[in-house]
Motif scaffolding. Structure first.
Motif, PDB file in Angstrom:
ATOM      1  N   THR A 128     -82.811  40.814  90.285  1.00  0.00           N
ATOM      2  CA  THR A 128     -83.737  41.734  89.614  1.00  0.00           C
ATOM      3  C   THR A 128     -82.971  42.671  88.675  1.00  0.00           C
ATOM      4  O   THR A 128     -83.497  43.089  87.638  1.00  0.00           O
ATOM      5  CB  THR A 128     -84.526  42.546  90.676  1.00  0.00           C
ATOM      6  N   ALA A 129     -81.709  42.956  89.017  1.00  0.00           N
ATOM      7  CA  ALA A 129     -80.881  43.818  88.148  1.00  0.00           C
ATOM      8  C   ALA A 129     -80.590  43.133  86.812  1.00  0.00           C
ATOM      9  O   ALA A 129     -80.354  43.797  85.804  1.00  0.00           O
ATOM     10  CB  ALA A 129     -79.565  44.158  88.847  1.00  0.00           C
ATOM     11  N   VAL A 130     -80.607  41.816  86.799  1.00  0.00           N
ATOM     12  CA  VAL A 130     -80.359  41.046  85.566  1.00  0.00           C
ATOM     13  C   VAL A 130     -81.665  40.919  84.768  1.00  0.00           C
ATOM     14  O   VAL A 130     -81.677  40.973  83.538  1.00  0.00           O
ATOM     15  CB  VAL A 130     -79.776  39.652  85.921  1.00  0.00           C
ATOM     16  N   VAL A 131     -82.774  40.767  85.500  1.00  0.00           N
ATOM     17  CA  VAL A 131     -84.079  40.571  84.867  1.00  0.00           C
ATOM     18  C   VAL A 131     -84.594  41.849  84.191  1.00  0.00           C
ATOM     19  O   VAL A 131     -85.248  41.790  83.141  1.00  0.00           O
ATOM     20  CB  VAL A 131     -85.077  40.059  85.947  1.00  0.00           C
ATOM     21  N   TYR A 132     -84.264  43.003  84.767  1.00  0.00           N
ATOM     22  CA  TYR A 132     -84.806  44.265  84.239  1.00  0.00           C
ATOM     23  C   TYR A 132     -84.450  44.490  82.760  1.00  0.00           C
ATOM     24  O   TYR A 132     -85.348  44.723  81.936  1.00  0.00           O
ATOM     25  CB  TYR A 132     -84.367  45.443  85.127  1.00  0.00           C
ATOM     26  N   PRO A 133     -83.159  44.408  82.351  1.00  0.00           N
ATOM     27  CA  PRO A 133     -82.875  44.616  80.924  1.00  0.00           C
ATOM     28  C   PRO A 133     -83.513  43.550  80.032  1.00  0.00           C
ATOM     29  O   PRO A 133     -83.870  43.834  78.874  1.00  0.00           O
ATOM     30  CB  PRO A 133     -81.338  44.562  80.836  1.00  0.00           C
ATOM     31  N   ILE A 134     -83.719  42.349  80.563  1.00  0.00           N
ATOM     32  CA  ILE A 134     -84.370  41.294  79.762  1.00  0.00           C
ATOM     33  C   ILE A 134     -85.843  41.671  79.542  1.00  0.00           C
ATOM     34  O   ILE A 134     -86.369  41.565  78.421  1.00  0.00           O
ATOM     35  CB  ILE A 134     -84.234  39.914  80.460  1.00  0.00           C
ATOM     36  N   ALA A 135     -86.497  42.142  80.610  1.00  0.00           N
ATOM     37  CA  ALA A 135     -87.907  42.578  80.473  1.00  0.00           C
ATOM     38  C   ALA A 135     -88.012  43.701  79.447  1.00  0.00           C
ATOM     39  O   ALA A 135     -88.935  43.712  78.613  1.00  0.00           O
ATOM     40  CB  ALA A 135     -88.441  43.031  81.842  1.00  0.00           C
ATOM     41  N   CYS A 136     -87.051  44.633  79.474  1.00  0.00           N
ATOM     42  CA  CYS A 136     -87.062  45.739  78.490  1.00  0.00           C
ATOM     43  C   CYS A 136     -86.907  45.169  77.079  1.00  0.00           C
ATOM     44  O   CYS A 136     -87.581  45.621  76.135  1.00  0.00           O
ATOM     45  CB  CYS A 136     -85.920  46.720  78.759  1.00  0.00           C
ATOM     46  N   GLY A 137     -86.034  44.161  76.922  1.00  0.00           N
ATOM     47  CA  GLY A 137     -85.808  43.552  75.605  1.00  0.00           C
ATOM     48  C   GLY A 137     -87.053  42.847  75.084  1.00  0.00           C
ATOM     49  O   GLY A 137     -87.380  42.934  73.892  1.00  0.00           O
ATOM     50  N   LYS A 157     -90.174  43.575  75.863  1.00  0.00           N
ATOM     51  CA  LYS A 157     -91.147  44.617  75.473  1.00  0.00           C
ATOM     52  C   LYS A 157     -90.759  45.272  74.151  1.00  0.00           C
ATOM     53  O   LYS A 157     -91.612  45.590  73.320  1.00  0.00           O
ATOM     54  CB  LYS A 157     -91.247  45.689  76.572  1.00  0.00           C
ATOM     55  N   ALA A 158     -89.447  45.466  73.940  1.00  0.00           N
ATOM     56  CA  ALA A 158     -88.984  46.126  72.703  1.00  0.00           C
ATOM     57  C   ALA A 158     -89.351  45.305  71.470  1.00  0.00           C
ATOM     58  O   ALA A 158     -89.479  45.846  70.369  1.00  0.00           O
ATOM     59  CB  ALA A 158     -87.480  46.349  72.763  1.00  0.00           C
ATOM     60  N   LEU A 159     -89.535  43.972  71.660  1.00  0.00           N
ATOM     61  CA  LEU A 159     -89.922  43.113  70.525  1.00  0.00           C
ATOM     62  C   LEU A 159     -91.404  42.775  70.555  1.00  0.00           C
ATOM     63  O   LEU A 159     -91.839  41.742  70.027  1.00  0.00           O
ATOM     64  CB  LEU A 159     -89.080  41.841  70.520  1.00  0.00           C
ATOM     65  N   GLY A 160     -92.186  43.632  71.194  1.00  0.00           N
ATOM     66  CA  GLY A 160     -93.647  43.494  71.141  1.00  0.00           C
ATOM     67  C   GLY A 160     -94.212  42.452  72.086  1.00  0.00           C
ATOM     68  O   GLY A 160     -95.378  42.066  71.954  1.00  0.00           O
ATOM     69  N   GLY A 161     -93.407  41.974  73.042  1.00  0.00           N
ATOM     70  CA  GLY A 161     -93.870  40.910  73.934  1.00  0.00           C
ATOM     71  C   GLY A 161     -94.723  41.404  75.087  1.00  0.00           C
ATOM     72  O   GLY A 161     -94.936  42.612  75.259  1.00  0.00           O
ATOM     73  N   HIS A 162     -95.199  40.424  75.871  1.00  0.00           N
ATOM     74  CA  HIS A 162     -96.032  40.709  77.047  1.00  0.00           C
ATOM     75  C   HIS A 162     -95.237  40.221  78.259  1.00  0.00           C
ATOM     76  O   HIS A 162     -94.806  39.062  78.301  1.00  0.00           O
ATOM     77  CB  HIS A 162     -97.358  39.942  76.931  1.00  0.00           C
ATOM     78  N   VAL A 163     -95.042  41.120  79.234  1.00  0.00           N
ATOM     79  CA  VAL A 163     -94.221  40.765  80.399  1.00  0.00           C
ATOM     80  C   VAL A 163     -95.042  40.808  81.683  1.00  0.00           C
ATOM     81  O   VAL A 163     -95.674  41.823  81.991  1.00  0.00           O
ATOM     82  CB  VAL A 163     -93.017  41.736  80.546  1.00  0.00           C
TER      83      VAL A 163
END
Ligand SMILES: Cc1cc2nc3c(=O)[nH]c(=O)nc-3n(C[C@H](O)[C@H](O)[C@H](O)COP(=O)(O)OP(=O)(O)OC[C@H]3O[C@@H](n4cnc5c(N)ncnc54)[C@H](O)[C@@H]3O)c2cc1C
Ligand code: FES
Length: 279
Positions: free
Chosen positions: A110-119, A121-127
């Motif tokens: 989950t520590a690896v997934v969290y920054p990816i989820a932030c990335g 969202k930063a590009l307008g995606g849906h998580v």
């Protein structure tokens, strides 16, 4: 030297450490990692950059104690210094603008997934985030993922919190309910990543996994992190750490991760003995 600025215990044997590392904090992108050494005779430990604060010149590492070096790191305290922090290493996550992504984290993954989820969202995606743990006490980053994701589902293997079951059960349910995704990102123990890939493979749903082989130099020179992906040899430190999960030879990676079990057990026993003696 890189000073530990703060330390927070997230779960038994799991700590979040904020470190002074201004250059890494400025340059890092989601999916990248650092290799640290605690001292001159210490081994090199790869750890994902879980978060960064460029204004403060700091990065966050989330560390699970599993052996000598990670227990020694988690025993350090604010004010202590790490000898070196090399990075950011590895290729950043490839994130398409406005993508619909199911981000699945199991345990420390989950520590690896969290920054990816932030990335994403930063590009307008849906998580849609799915966070799994064996039991309630081992769940990490739920609050942080709820703050960034459009929808968050938590699961525990023993049913002590959230939905009772595995992250794959939650993924199957989402798909059965008609959720559609451009891709799935799954990071966690190898059996979990493999199981997610077996759910998505028949659907042809692109699935990215982040691999964690033993690493030594982190520069593509030593071959320690070699994996087979789509029948080709890749080095996780420079070609990864993220790969198409449907192409990864998980059985080979699992066998390579066990290569030094005996030596790792001896090192941990020695470390515990010396810690008990206050050395
Ligand atoms: C790119 C990358 C990113 C990583 N990010 C993180 C992170 O953010 N947080 C974190 O806690 N860990 C992360 N890891 C795993 C971490 O590097 C290892 O747990 C650590 O090196 C183990 O060192 P040790 O001396 O404490 O244990 P060792 O004595 O080396 O190993 C003890 C036991 O831990 C297990 N183990 C060892 N290495 C790994 C590994 N690479 N993956 C899974 N199990 C392992 C084995 O069962 C082994 O017997 C990452 C690994 C890679 C390659
Ligand atoms: S760690 Fe040496 S080649 Fe990747």
């Amino acid at each position: 030297m890189h000073r530990i600025l703060s330390k927070e215990i997230l779960a038994p044997d799991v700590a979040r450490l904020w470190l002074d590392a201004p250059v890494v904090a400025r340059k890092r992108r989601p999916g990248q990692f650092v290799i640290i050494r605690l001292s001159e005779d210490g081994e090199r430990i790869p750890l994902t950059i879980a978060d960064a604060d460029p204004a403060r010149g700091a990065i966050a590492l989330i560390v699970q104690g599993v052996g000598k070096s990670t227990f020694a790191l988690n025993a350090m305290n604010p004010g202590d210094d790490l000898l070196d922090v090399a990075g950011p290493l590895g290729l950043p996550t490839k994130i398409e603008p406005n993508a619909r992504v199911c981000c699945i984290g199991g345990g420390i993954g989950t520590a690896v997934v969290y920054p990816i989820a932030c990335g994403v969202k930063a590009l307008g995606g849906h998580v849609v985030a799915v966070v799994g743990a064996r039991t309630r006490d081992l769940m990490i980053l739920e609050k942080e993922l709820r703050a960034v994701a459009d929808e968050t589902i938590v699961t525990t293997d023993d049913g002590t919190y959230g939905a009772h079951g595995l992250v794959t059960d939650a993924l199957k349910k989402l798909l059965a309910e008609g959720h559609t995704f451009d891709e799935v990102v799954a990071v966690g123990p190898l059996p979990m990543m493999r199981a997610v890939c077996e759910v998505t493979r028949p659907l042809g749903l692109r699935t990215i996994v982040s691999l964690n082989p033993i690493m030594i130099d982190g520069t593509g020179m030593c071959g320690g992190c070699r994996v087979t992906v789509g029948g080709e040899q890749k080095f996780v430190c420079v070609d990864g750490p993220e790969f198409d999960g449907h192409q990864v030879d998980f059985a080979e990676l699992s066998a390579r991760l066990k290569a030094y079990r005996e030596q790792e057990a001896i090192a941990l026993a020695r470390y515990r003995q010396m810690s008990a003696q206050g050395a």
